[in-house]
Design a protein around this motif. Structure first.
Motif, short mmCIF file in Angstrom:
data_model
loop_
_atom_site.label_atom_id
_atom_site.label_comp_id
_atom_site.label_asym_id
_atom_site.label_seq_id
_atom_site.Cartn_x
_atom_site.Cartn_y
_atom_site.Cartn_z
N ALA A 1 -26.71 -3.80 19.14
CA ALA A 1 -26.54 -3.67 17.69
C ALA A 1 -25.39 -2.73 17.35
N TYR A 2 -25.26 -1.62 18.08
CA TYR A 2 -24.17 -0.69 17.83
C TYR A 2 -22.81 -1.33 18.11
N GLU A 3 -22.72 -2.08 19.20
CA GLU A 3 -21.46 -2.73 19.54
C GLU A 3 -21.04 -3.71 18.44
N TYR A 4 -22.00 -4.47 17.94
CA TYR A 4 -21.67 -5.44 16.89
C TYR A 4 -21.31 -4.72 15.59
N ALA A 5 -22.05 -3.66 15.26
CA ALA A 5 -21.79 -2.96 14.00
C ALA A 5 -20.42 -2.30 13.99
N LEU A 6 -19.98 -1.79 15.13
CA LEU A 6 -18.71 -1.07 15.20
C LEU A 6 -17.54 -1.97 15.61
N SER A 7 -17.74 -3.28 15.63
CA SER A 7 -16.66 -4.18 16.02
C SER A 7 -15.51 -4.10 15.02
N PRO A 8 -14.27 -3.95 15.47
CA PRO A 8 -13.14 -3.85 14.52
C PRO A 8 -12.81 -5.16 13.84
N TRP A 9 -13.39 -6.29 14.28
CA TRP A 9 -13.05 -7.58 13.70
C TRP A 9 -13.70 -7.78 12.33
N HIS A 10 -14.67 -6.94 11.97
CA HIS A 10 -15.32 -7.11 10.66
C HIS A 10 -14.34 -6.86 9.51
N ARG A 11 -13.30 -6.09 9.76
CA ARG A 11 -12.36 -5.79 8.68
C ARG A 11 -11.61 -7.03 8.21
N PHE A 12 -11.55 -8.08 9.01
CA PHE A 12 -10.85 -9.29 8.64
C PHE A 12 -11.75 -10.30 7.92
N ARG A 13 -13.03 -10.00 7.82
CA ARG A 13 -13.94 -10.91 7.13
C ARG A 13 -13.85 -10.67 5.62
N PRO A 14 -13.77 -11.73 4.82
CA PRO A 14 -13.60 -11.54 3.37
C PRO A 14 -14.71 -10.72 2.74
N ARG A 15 -15.95 -10.89 3.18
CA ARG A 15 -17.07 -10.21 2.53
C ARG A 15 -17.09 -8.71 2.82
N TYR A 16 -16.34 -8.27 3.84
CA TYR A 16 -16.34 -6.86 4.21
C TYR A 16 -15.02 -6.16 3.92
N ARG A 17 -14.17 -6.80 3.13
CA ARG A 17 -12.89 -6.17 2.80
C ARG A 17 -13.03 -5.11 1.72
N HIS A 18 -14.08 -5.21 0.91
CA HIS A 18 -14.29 -4.26 -0.17
C HIS A 18 -15.50 -3.39 0.14
#
Length: 369
Positions: free
Chosen positions: A169-186
């Motif tokens: 869970a920690y590895e997935y939560a801290l993945s740097p690829w989330h910043r490119f997802r539209p829902r997580y840009r804001h």
């Protein structure tokens, strides 16, 4: 000292599991028994064993925590094999004795649901401290348990299934690829309480490895070797990260310079948010759907690869065709040159030839027929 039959204590890992299942921090348990947080940490890691009235109070507290959930406790015990190496202990305290664990009558789904019921609520709060995003925290825990269900035979036999899921869970939560997802840009709305918002702002400014080390040690309550192992770092490196993280927090929030106060505030910030995990059947169904999707995708890719190979074999030439040799230079041919201006002599010859074509010899005049 021999263990008193009137006040038996569960193994160290079971003590920590019971505390986390009741959503209690080490500081809260220490306050109820009348000891320090470091003492409770030592009891949960097996380095020391309580004695006398402290032992009686600790055993009574653990009994109160385990009474409403006895059925789930038996299920969770089957998931945690007894370690082969005894934990570190003091010279005057005996090492914990191995305990027979019931394993009959449990289906994989029941065992998974028990692990999920104990770990998911706390993991969602921890993931929120790591990311500052409520939806990402829920998604990280759900995805980690989906992976655990796909690899359940391996996870069920692991020495620490809760740690296995927590690391995923920690590895997935801290993945740097989330910043490119539209829902997580804001960014999401911050906590309503100003002090909670200030602490979350400080946590999110820390580098991800430092933030993870701080949450594991001061939030979850792991000891330094376990924290280093889970973060895939050496013990000195983990200690260095922890010191730098504490210094960064104390620089911005001097009232949290005390580790015990920081531990309490981390628990309060995580508990203040309404973070609900999905139901275990929903997670298992989602895991099976994801596994089915990727299986069908792999089959479709394999079929496409076979079809492409067959088409290539069908249209490929059946005999050898030598390549066209490179051009060779022909000897004796004058080089091609562009025409230039005519000389005076060449112009006279051209006029003479034009005149003789009409009035010249008979053989040079074209006939009408």
């Amino acid at each position: 000292m021999t263990r008193s039959p009137a006040s038996p204590l569960p193994p160290p890992k079971e003590r920590r599991r019971l505390r986390e299942a009741a959503s209690l921090t080490q500081a809260q348990v220490a306050a109820r028994i009348g000891v320090t947080r470091e003492t409770v940490r030592a009891w949960e890691t097996g380095r020391t064993t309580p004695r006398g009235r402290k032992r009686e109070a600790y055993a009574k507290l653990l009994g109160e925590l385990s009474a409403p959930q006895q059925d789930l406790i038996d299920t969770a015990e089957t998931l945690t094999p007894v370690p082969t190496d005894p934990p570190e202990h003091t010279p005057d305290a005996p090492p914990p004795q191995p305990k027979a664990l019931p394993t009959a009558g449990l289906t994989p789904a029941q065992a998974f649901d028990a692990l999920y019921a104990f770990c998911a609520p706390a993991l969602v709060r921890q993931a929120y401290l790591l990311t500052g995003r409520r939806e990402l925290a829920r998604e990280s825990v759900e995805r980690a348990f989906q992976v655990a269900w796909q690899r359940w035979p391996e996870v069920a036999r692991d020495r620490d299934p809760a740690g296995w899921v927590r690391a995923t869970a920690y590895e997935y939560a801290l993945s740097p690829w989330h910043r490119f997802r539209p829902r997580y840009r804001h960014p999401e709305p911050p906590p309503a309480d100003p002090s909670d918002r200030a602490l979350m702002d400080v946590l999110l400014t820390l580098p991800p490895p430092y933030r993870r080390t701080l949450v594991l040690y001061d939030g979850v309550g792991l000891d330094l070797p376990d924290t280093a192992a889970e973060t895939e770092a050496s013990t000195p490196a983990a200690a260095n990260r922890l010191l730098h993280a504490r210094e960064a927090v104390a620089e911005r929030l001097p009232e949290l310079a005390d580790p015990a106060t920081l531990h309490r505030r981390l628990a309060e910030v995580a508990s203040a948010e309404r973070l609900r995990a999905a139901r275990p059947p929903t997670v298992r169904t989602g895991s099976e759907r994801r596994a089915s999707f990727w299986t069908r995708a792999a089959i479709a890719f394999t079929v496409a690869l076979i079809g492409t190979t067959a088409l290539t074999l069908r249209t490929a030439p059946t005999r050898y065709e030598p390549p066209v040799p490179p051009g060779a230079t022909v000897q004796g041919v004058p080089p091609k040159m562009a025409p230039g201006p005519l000389s005076e002599k060449e112009r006279e010859l051209r006029e003479k030839l034009r005149g003789e074509t009409v009035s010249g010899p008979q053989r040079l005049v074209p006939r009408a027929d």
